[in-house]
Design an enzyme around this catalytic site. Structure first.
Site, PDB file in Angstrom:
ATOM      1  N   SER A 142       9.439   5.816  -3.127  1.00  0.00           N
ATOM      2  CA  SER A 142       9.280   4.852  -2.040  1.00  0.00           C
ATOM      3  C   SER A 142       8.140   5.332  -1.153  1.00  0.00           C
ATOM      4  O   SER A 142       7.953   6.549  -0.986  1.00  0.00           O
ATOM      5  CB  SER A 142      10.576   4.793  -1.221  1.00  0.00           C
ATOM      6  OG  SER A 142      10.324   4.229   0.049  1.00  0.00           O
ATOM      7  N   GLY A 169       0.810  -1.217   0.000  1.00  0.00           N
ATOM      8  CA  GLY A 169       0.000   0.000   0.000  1.00  0.00           C
ATOM      9  C   GLY A 169       0.842   1.264   0.000  1.00  0.00           C
ATOM     10  O   GLY A 169       2.013   1.234  -0.370  1.00  0.00           O
ATOM     11  N   LYS A 193      13.957  -1.405  -7.630  1.00  0.00           N
ATOM     12  CA  LYS A 193      14.406  -0.582  -6.500  1.00  0.00           C
ATOM     13  C   LYS A 193      14.792  -1.496  -5.324  1.00  0.00           C
ATOM     14  O   LYS A 193      15.780  -1.272  -4.651  1.00  0.00           O
ATOM     15  CB  LYS A 193      13.286   0.376  -6.098  1.00  0.00           C
ATOM     16  CG  LYS A 193      13.359   0.765  -4.663  1.00  0.00           C
ATOM     17  CD  LYS A 193      13.307   2.210  -4.422  1.00  0.00           C
ATOM     18  CE  LYS A 193      13.329   2.523  -2.965  1.00  0.00           C
ATOM     19  NZ  LYS A 193      12.592   1.590  -2.136  1.00  0.00           N
ATOM     20  N   ASP A 194      13.967  -2.533  -5.098  1.00  0.00           N
ATOM     21  CA  ASP A 194      14.287  -3.520  -4.060  1.00  0.00           C
ATOM     22  C   ASP A 194      15.081  -4.641  -4.713  1.00  0.00           C
ATOM     23  O   ASP A 194      14.600  -5.769  -4.865  1.00  0.00           O
ATOM     24  CB  ASP A 194      13.006  -4.033  -3.411  1.00  0.00           C
ATOM     25  CG  ASP A 194      12.293  -2.932  -2.650  1.00  0.00           C
ATOM     26  OD1 ASP A 194      12.859  -2.428  -1.677  1.00  0.00           O
ATOM     27  OD2 ASP A 194      11.191  -2.535  -3.076  1.00  0.00           O
ATOM     28  N   ARG A 196       8.167   5.275   1.825  1.00  0.00           N
ATOM     29  CA  ARG A 196       8.766   5.918   2.999  1.00  0.00           C
ATOM     30  C   ARG A 196       9.073   7.395   2.763  1.00  0.00           C
ATOM     31  O   ARG A 196       9.301   8.134   3.722  1.00  0.00           O
ATOM     32  CB  ARG A 196      10.067   5.203   3.391  1.00  0.00           C
ATOM     33  CG  ARG A 196       9.832   3.779   3.888  1.00  0.00           C
ATOM     34  CD  ARG A 196      11.151   3.049   4.066  1.00  0.00           C
ATOM     35  NE  ARG A 196      10.950   1.617   4.199  1.00  0.00           N
ATOM     36  CZ  ARG A 196      10.721   0.991   5.348  1.00  0.00           C
ATOM     37  NH1 ARG A 196      10.686   1.654   6.467  1.00  0.00           N
ATOM     38  NH2 ARG A 196      10.536  -0.310   5.369  1.00  0.00           N
ATOM     39  N   LEU A 250       0.412   3.649  -2.054  1.00  0.00           N
ATOM     40  CA  LEU A 250       0.785   3.494  -3.469  1.00  0.00           C
ATOM     41  C   LEU A 250       1.318   4.784  -4.074  1.00  0.00           C
ATOM     42  O   LEU A 250       0.831   5.870  -3.771  1.00  0.00           O
ATOM     43  CB  LEU A 250      -0.443   3.022  -4.267  1.00  0.00           C
ATOM     44  CG  LEU A 250      -1.017   1.680  -3.807  1.00  0.00           C
ATOM     45  CD1 LEU A 250      -2.274   1.346  -4.603  1.00  0.00           C
ATOM     46  CD2 LEU A 250       0.001   0.556  -3.921  1.00  0.00           C
ATOM     47  N   HIS A 251       2.329   4.634  -4.908  1.00  0.00           N
ATOM     48  CA  HIS A 251       2.899   5.777  -5.621  1.00  0.00           C
ATOM     49  C   HIS A 251       3.176   5.352  -7.056  1.00  0.00           C
ATOM     50  O   HIS A 251       2.882   4.211  -7.452  1.00  0.00           O
ATOM     51  CB  HIS A 251       4.166   6.279  -4.915  1.00  0.00           C
ATOM     52  CG  HIS A 251       5.166   5.199  -4.635  1.00  0.00           C
ATOM     53  ND1 HIS A 251       5.863   4.554  -5.642  1.00  0.00           N
ATOM     54  CD2 HIS A 251       5.560   4.619  -3.475  1.00  0.00           C
ATOM     55  CE1 HIS A 251       6.663   3.656  -5.112  1.00  0.00           C
ATOM     56  NE2 HIS A 251       6.492   3.644  -3.793  1.00  0.00           N
ATOM     57  N   GLY A 307       5.714   4.410  -8.549  1.00  0.00           N
ATOM     58  CA  GLY A 307       6.506   3.179  -8.706  1.00  0.00           C
ATOM     59  C   GLY A 307       5.586   1.956  -8.783  1.00  0.00           C
ATOM     60  O   GLY A 307       5.726   1.095  -9.665  1.00  0.00           O
ATOM     61  N   HIS A 308       4.616   1.886  -7.854  1.00  0.00           N
ATOM     62  CA  HIS A 308       3.667   0.764  -7.881  1.00  0.00           C
ATOM     63  C   HIS A 308       2.847   0.803  -9.179  1.00  0.00           C
ATOM     64  O   HIS A 308       2.581  -0.229  -9.786  1.00  0.00           O
ATOM     65  CB  HIS A 308       2.671   0.861  -6.710  1.00  0.00           C
ATOM     66  CG  HIS A 308       3.308   0.778  -5.361  1.00  0.00           C
ATOM     67  ND1 HIS A 308       3.364   1.842  -4.503  1.00  0.00           N
ATOM     68  CD2 HIS A 308       3.909  -0.255  -4.724  1.00  0.00           C
ATOM     69  CE1 HIS A 308       3.970   1.480  -3.388  1.00  0.00           C
ATOM     70  NE2 HIS A 308       4.319   0.215  -3.495  1.00  0.00           N
TER      71      HIS A 308
END
Ligand code: PAF
Length: 282
Positions: free
Chosen positions: A187, A31, A151-152, A189, A33-34, A36-37
């Site tokens: 991210s 969740g 990214k991960d 974060r 969400l940005h 990237g998602h």
């Protein structure tokens, strides 16, 4: 799109789709969400006739309870974002914890060194938790494709290893890192960064890009030190690690002459927010 809360409803709906010959793509998320998602979702929408987006903050992958508590959660906002992008037949799976873990998951995965270095070293147990939840999601959804962001980077390597280990008929599709205009990797974060740290954070990717440019002037060891020094000298950011590893094995690169693809991976503390990023040194 249809929002589904239980494993039972999810499996039933997907069996129905499978009988009708649909291809199923899974985008697992926690969740907040940005863009990237959304890039992962767009990738699935372009390949699969049904896309399942899961939204679940997985407690077993947080080694720090404080981090779990502070992880951003906004299911209503997520739902609104997903409504705009998903098609009528696509599914959003938003289970609660008991639905995913009816009883505690005691499985311990053996990933060799893959989960002992970098993120694995500083977040012990993190990748075991990721493997637990992703394998459960794979089992429920049985997708043909599953989409993960580069990214991960280490997570992606470990999920590919897990699919191989469990012999799952799932193709893992890796999607590029999506960045803010100033280069900061997107991210969930990032919204926790205060104004000062947000201004400093793009230095991470600027430094990684500069390091790639400077590669031939330094040994691997000296370049790693240069990256740490550069970030810490020009900002209040603190580098937890910067490693240059072989892309497939995650073994430390000792010299540029070693054959194969190489990736520089970094974790940085911006105040109390931990940011990760990576770049190709190939
Ligand atoms: O990358 C993430 O957001 C999470 O680690 C994942 C893959 C959704 C598992 O909880």
């Amino acid at each position: 799109m249809l929002v589904i809360k239980t494993q039972h409803d999810l499996v039933e709906k997907l069996n129905d789709f499978r009988k009708k010959g649909h291809s199923i793509g899974l985008v697992p998320t926690m969740g907040a969400l940005h863009e990237g998602h959304l890039s992962l979702i767009r990738c699935s929408l372009s390949r699969d006739s049904v896309t399942v987006v899961s939204v679940f903050v997985n407690p077993t992958q947080f080694n720090d309870p404080e981090d779990l508590k502070k992880y951003p959660r906004d299911p209503d906002a997520d739902q609104k974002i997903l409504e705009k992008i998903l098609r009528p037949g696509d599914l959003v799976f938003m289970p609660d914890e008991r639905e995913v873990y009816p009883e505690p998951d005691k499985r311990v995965f053996n990933f060799g060194i893959l989960d002992k270095v970098m993120e694995g070293k500083f977040r012990p147990g993190h990748f075991n938790g990721v493997a637990q939840v992703v394998s459960r999601l794979f089992d429920m959804v049985k997708p043909g494709h599953a989409y993960f962001g580069l990214k991960d980077f280490q997570q992606l390597t470990i999920i590919k290893a897990m699919v191989h280990m469990l012999d799952l008929p799932i193709q893992i599709i890796s999607c590029p890192v999506i960045r803010e205009p100033d280069g900061l990797a997107m991210s969930s974060r990032n919204i926790r960064l205060d104004e000062k740290k947000r201004k400093e954070a793009p230095l991470i990717y600027r430094t990684l890009s500069e390091a790639v440019r400077l590669k031939n002037n330094y040994t691997v060891e000296d370049l790693k030190q240069w990256v740490v020094d550069h970030i810490e000298k020009h900002s209040s950011l603190r580098v937890e690690y910067f490693e240059i590893v072989h892309t497939d094995t995650l073994q430390t690169v000792l010299s540029w002459e070693e054959p194969g693809d190489k990736q520089g991976c970094i974790a940085v503390w911006a105040g109390k927010v931990r940011l990760i990023d990576n770049i190709s040194f190939t």
